[in-house]
Write an enzyme that holds these catalytic residues in place. Structure first.
Site, PDB file in Angstrom:
ATOM      1  N   TRP A  53       0.927  -1.281  -0.326  1.00 20.91           N
ATOM      2  CA  TRP A  53      -0.175  -0.471   0.178  1.00 20.91           C
ATOM      3  C   TRP A  53       1.237   1.337   0.203  1.00 20.91           C
ATOM      4  CZ3 TRP A  53      -4.581  -0.038  -2.251  1.00 20.91           C
ATOM      5  CH2 TRP A  53      -5.401  -1.454  -2.346  1.00 20.91           C
TER       6      TRP A  53
ATOM      7  N   ASP B 255      -1.167   6.394   6.994  1.00 17.70           N
ATOM      8  CA  ASP B 255      -2.625   6.111   6.546  1.00 17.70           C
ATOM      9  C   ASP B 255      -2.753   4.329   7.529  1.00 17.70           C
ATOM     10  OD1 ASP B 255      -4.135   3.994   5.293  1.00 17.70           O
ATOM     11  OD2 ASP B 255      -2.591   3.847   3.157  1.00 17.70           O
TER      12      ASP B 255
ATOM     13  N   LYS C 208     -12.182  -1.467   6.977  1.00 15.38           N
ATOM     14  CA  LYS C 208     -11.065  -2.750   8.164  1.00 15.38           C
ATOM     15  C   LYS C 208     -11.687  -3.022   8.955  1.00 15.38           C
ATOM     16  CE  LYS C 208      -8.723  -2.903   3.566  1.00 15.38           C
ATOM     17  NZ  LYS C 208      -7.632  -2.418   3.134  1.00 15.38           N
TER      18      LYS C 208
HETATM   19  C1  LIG Z   1      -6.566  -1.092   1.980  1.00 17.09           C
HETATM   20  C2  LIG Z   1      -5.765  -0.330   2.005  1.00 17.09           C
HETATM   21  C3  LIG Z   1      -5.596   0.210   1.346  1.00 17.09           C
HETATM   22  C4  LIG Z   1      -7.099   1.139   0.391  1.00 17.09           C
HETATM   23  O1  LIG Z   1      -8.061   1.532   0.355  1.00 17.09           O
HETATM   24  P1  LIG Z   1      -9.302   1.815  -0.475  1.00 17.09           P
HETATM   25  O2  LIG Z   1     -10.047   2.382   0.350  1.00 17.09           O
HETATM   26  O3  LIG Z   1      -9.315   0.697  -0.954  1.00 17.09           O
HETATM   27  O4  LIG Z   1      -8.700   2.746  -0.981  1.00 17.09           O
HETATM   28  C5  LIG Z   1      -4.949   2.239   1.748  1.00 17.09           C
HETATM   29  N1  LIG Z   1      -4.076   1.553   2.609  1.00 17.09           N
HETATM   30  C6  LIG Z   1      -3.961   0.538   3.402  1.00 17.09           C
HETATM   31  C7  LIG Z   1      -3.086   0.439   4.464  1.00 17.09           C
HETATM   32  C8  LIG Z   1      -4.334  -0.669   3.212  1.00 17.09           C
HETATM   33  O5  LIG Z   1      -5.060  -1.824   4.421  1.00 17.09           O
END
Ligand SMILES: *Cc1c(COP(=O)(O)O)cnc(C)c1O
Length: 365
Positions: free
Chosen positions: A105, A175, A199
């Site tokens: 990511w 993030d 998540k």
């Molecule tokens: C799943 C994930 C993403 C992508 O997220 P989207 O909502 O599909 O854009 C980005 N960063 C992390 C850490 C993730 O687990």
């Protein structure tokens, strides 16, 4: 309720607490106190303004956030933040932003940043196959960087920072999509935190953004309206039609965290027990289950591992599915097996999975 929901170890969208699902089921027909379906309530209603306000207050309370921060509910997922962050903070800057490249990511975040301005990759784990995170002695941060961007939990590889890297004088942007509200996170050491919901927090469709007010003052004035955080601050997250349903579910999850779990410190203790059980099982398997992440960087949320042969992994996944466990296949980019043990995965469910894994090993080792 559907018993299979409790054995859902999907990497995302992930499992949600059963008590939340029961309330969601009811609210699709009629939200208590409102009498309308959650799918048909106006985002301009007083009820929704109060729901947004409560959800924000709950997140503030869970993280101990001061008034120096805004809490926003946006769309576009974490992926939208990969570009919204540099559009606001990097466009037109001459000193590079510092980025850590620690997995799948964070790799996705780099191209969007480079479109907006100079980027310096401080450390990359790519050549080593993203099996570990850097130590402090491998990191030299720039005091002139507009910000440092990193990912607290690399969802695909199962790597998690158990410390807060970076220089205190440089804004940290993080993030936290896959470990938000899983443990206390020293939120005020960050200038901007983002986490999409699917998540650990709720359904896909809403992304929580926590941002320090002063960080936004230098953003370009000609950003498209939706991409300017200041518009969302001013509109209290109702700049346009927001995902009412998704925000409502996040509200229910924050209530669950406060009322049933007792806050993020308690959540962290439960998550620690689940992770200890899983990693203890891997370590005690005589090399049958091979964890991918270095021991000190293991994630409490995503346990990624391999079996001795691809054919055994296929058999493992098929038998797990037949036994009621779902979502265990590794990310499509990585293969192998991944057990995502987000907040809503109970210790009892993880014990059942561990039991299944131990029996599988004894039959196949
Ligand atoms: C799943 C994930 C993403 C992508 O997220 P989207 O909502 O599909 O854009 C980005 N960063 C992390 C850490 C993730 O687990």
């Amino acid at each position: 309720m559907n018993p299979l929901n409790s054995l859902n170890f999907s990497g995302g969208p992930g499992a949600l607490p059963e008590s939340v699902l029961l309330q969601v089921r009811e609210s699709v027909i009629s939200v208590p106190g409102v009498g309308l379906s959650i799918l048909g309530i106006s985002h301009r209603s007083d009820w929704f303004a109060a729901a947004v306000g409560e959800c924000e207050a709950n997140i503030r309370r869970l993280l101990g956030l001061s008034e120096a921060y805004h809490v926003l509910f946006l769309q576009g997922g974490a992926t939208q933040q990969f570009s919204m962050v540099p559009a606001s903070l990097l466009r037109g800057k001459s000193s590079p932003a510092d980025y850590l490249h620690t997995g799948y990511w964070s790799g996705k975040s780099l191209p969007d940043a480079r479109r907006e301005g100079p980027v310096r990759v401080v450390w990359s784990g790519e050549a080593e196959g993203f099996r570990r995170l850097p130590g402090d002695d491998e990191l030299s941060f720039s005091p002139d960087a507009p910000y440092l961007h990193y990912i607290s939990n690399e969802t695909v590889e199962g790597l998690q920072f158990h410390r807060v890297p970076g220089l205190d004088g440089v804004p940290r942007v993080c993030d936290m999509s896959s470990d938000f509200l899983s443990a206390p996170c020293e939120a005020e050491r960050f200038s901007l935190i983002y986490a999409h919901a699917q998540k650990n927090l709720g359904p896909a469709g809403v992304t929580v953004v926590i941002v320090r007010d002063e960080l936004l003052s230098g953003a370009p004035g000609d950003l498209p309206g939706f991409l300017d955080y200041r518009n969302h601050v001013e509109a209290h997250s109702v700049f346009n039609t927001p995902p009412v349903f998704a925000i409502y579910v996040v509200l229910l999850v924050t209530r669950w965290l406060i009322d049933e779990i007792g806050g993020v410190a308690n959540m962290a203790r439960i998550n620690r027990s689940k992770a200890d059980l899983m990693y203890g099982l891997l370590d005690g398997s005589d090399g049958f289950y091979r964890g991918k992440a270095a021991a000190g960087d293991r994630s409490t949320m995503n346990v990624s591992f391999n079996l001795p042969r691809a054919e055994l992994e296929g058999r493992f996944l098929a038998q797990a599915l037949a036994a009621g466990f779902s979502g265990l296949a590794g990310h499509r980019s990585a293969g192998g097996v991944r057990a995502s043990i987000y907040n809503a995965a109970t210790l009892a469910a993880v014990e059942k999975l561990a039991d299944f894994m131990e029996h599988f090993r004894l039959r196949h080792a």
